[in-house]
Design a protein around this motif. Structure first.
Motif, PDB file in Angstrom:
ATOM      1  N   LEU A  47       3.334  -4.594  -4.311  1.00 25.02           N
ATOM      2  CA  LEU A  47       3.806  -3.582  -4.124  1.00 25.02           C
ATOM      3  C   LEU A  47       5.290  -4.827  -4.821  1.00 25.02           C
ATOM      4  O   LEU A  47       5.797  -5.608  -3.993  1.00 25.02           O
ATOM      5  N   THR A  48       6.260  -3.938  -5.690  1.00 28.93           N
ATOM      6  CA  THR A  48       7.195  -4.642  -6.223  1.00 28.93           C
ATOM      7  C   THR A  48       8.640  -3.644  -5.614  1.00 28.93           C
ATOM      8  O   THR A  48      10.062  -4.239  -6.012  1.00 28.93           O
ATOM      9  N   THR A  49       8.074  -2.590  -5.313  1.00 30.22           N
ATOM     10  CA  THR A  49       9.984  -1.753  -4.918  1.00 30.22           C
ATOM     11  C   THR A  49       8.741  -1.132  -3.472  1.00 30.22           C
ATOM     12  O   THR A  49       8.056  -0.224  -3.438  1.00 30.22           O
ATOM     13  N   ILE A  50       9.778  -1.008  -2.665  1.00 27.96           N
ATOM     14  CA  ILE A  50      10.036  -0.159  -1.493  1.00 27.96           C
ATOM     15  C   ILE A  50      11.037   0.909  -1.142  1.00 27.96           C
ATOM     16  O   ILE A  50      12.172  -0.175  -1.630  1.00 27.96           O
ATOM     17  N   GLN A  51      10.678   2.205  -1.515  1.00 33.80           N
ATOM     18  CA  GLN A  51      11.723   3.256  -1.562  1.00 33.80           C
ATOM     19  C   GLN A  51      11.996   3.920   0.478  1.00 33.80           C
ATOM     20  O   GLN A  51      11.383   4.269   0.854  1.00 33.80           O
ATOM     21  N   ALA A  52      13.011   3.944   1.031  1.00 35.76           N
ATOM     22  CA  ALA A  52      13.204   3.767   2.444  1.00 35.76           C
ATOM     23  C   ALA A  52      15.008   4.695   2.687  1.00 35.76           C
ATOM     24  O   ALA A  52      15.422   4.590   1.298  1.00 35.76           O
ATOM     25  N   LYS A  53      15.251   5.606   3.438  1.00 38.47           N
ATOM     26  CA  LYS A  53      16.691   5.920   3.519  1.00 38.47           C
ATOM     27  C   LYS A  53      17.443   5.480   5.073  1.00 38.47           C
ATOM     28  O   LYS A  53      16.779   4.719   5.844  1.00 38.47           O
ATOM     29  N   VAL A  54      18.230   5.132   4.307  1.00 40.28           N
ATOM     30  CA  VAL A  54      19.100   4.679   5.530  1.00 40.28           C
ATOM     31  C   VAL A  54      19.134   5.329   6.796  1.00 40.28           C
ATOM     32  O   VAL A  54      19.078   6.533   7.059  1.00 40.28           O
ATOM     33  N   ASN A  55      19.055   4.311   8.055  1.00 41.05           N
ATOM     34  CA  ASN A  55      18.461   4.568   9.806  1.00 41.05           C
ATOM     35  C   ASN A  55      17.308   4.890   9.689  1.00 41.05           C
ATOM     36  O   ASN A  55      17.121   5.987  10.173  1.00 41.05           O
ATOM     37  N   GLN A  56      15.841   4.938   8.761  1.00 41.53           N
ATOM     38  CA  GLN A  56      14.768   5.189   8.678  1.00 41.53           C
ATOM     39  C   GLN A  56      14.450   4.273   8.838  1.00 41.53           C
ATOM     40  O   GLN A  56      14.182   3.349   8.384  1.00 41.53           O
ATOM     41  N   PRO A  57      13.203   4.249   9.830  1.00 38.33           N
ATOM     42  CA  PRO A  57      12.814   3.068  10.573  1.00 38.33           C
ATOM     43  C   PRO A  57      11.367   2.718   9.717  1.00 38.33           C
ATOM     44  O   PRO A  57      10.970   3.355   9.066  1.00 38.33           O
ATOM     45  N   VAL A  58      11.308   1.409   9.356  1.00 34.03           N
ATOM     46  CA  VAL A  58      10.198   1.390   8.732  1.00 34.03           C
ATOM     47  C   VAL A  58       9.446   0.276   8.968  1.00 34.03           C
ATOM     48  O   VAL A  58      10.011  -1.403   8.974  1.00 34.03           O
TER      49      VAL A  58
END
Length: 123
Positions: A47-58
């Motif tokens: 993967l070259t991109t990971i999408q997340a949101k602010v304050n979202q545990p990854v």
């Protein structure tokens, strides 16, 4: 006079209650956790991109499918996570601000050889 004091007291209680309810409702809702699996192969990530949101545990499952050592890191967000061939590590991090953050294989020469990607964090 007693009635005036009671009305003033009750008005103050209701105001405090309203402020408390507003403060509780105005907080951003908790983000559901995000599970990502990233495979390190010989001098590339799958993967070259990971999408997340602010304050979202990854929760990142990092697996080395290659024949050499690798090490995942996001400067100022995720400390280096080293793995040997055939090894898998699982760790969790929570981005606190929106933006684009570079993730790399922190082994010498691997970033320059192309083991890089972007964590995209949105509101």
């Amino acid at each position: 006079m007693h009635t005036s004091f009671y009305k003033l007291f009750m008005g103050s209680v209701l105001l405090c209650l309203a402020i408390t309810v507003f403060a509780a409702c105005s907080r951003a809702p908790a983000q559901p956790p995000l599970a990502v699996t990233l495979y390190a192969q010989d001098i590339k990530f799958d993967l070259t991109t990971i999408q997340a949101k602010v304050n979202q545990p990854v929760t990142l499952t990092y697996s080395n499918e290659g024949s050499i050592d690798h090490a995942f890191a996001i400067p100022d967000l995720v400390e280096e996570q080293k793995i040997r061939p055939g090894q898998t590590v699982v760790f969790t991090f929570t981005p606190k601000q929106a933006g684009q953050f570079k993730f790399v294989c922190a082994m010498p020469g691997h970033e320059m050889a192309g083991m890089v990607g972007t964590l995209v964090v949105t509101q």
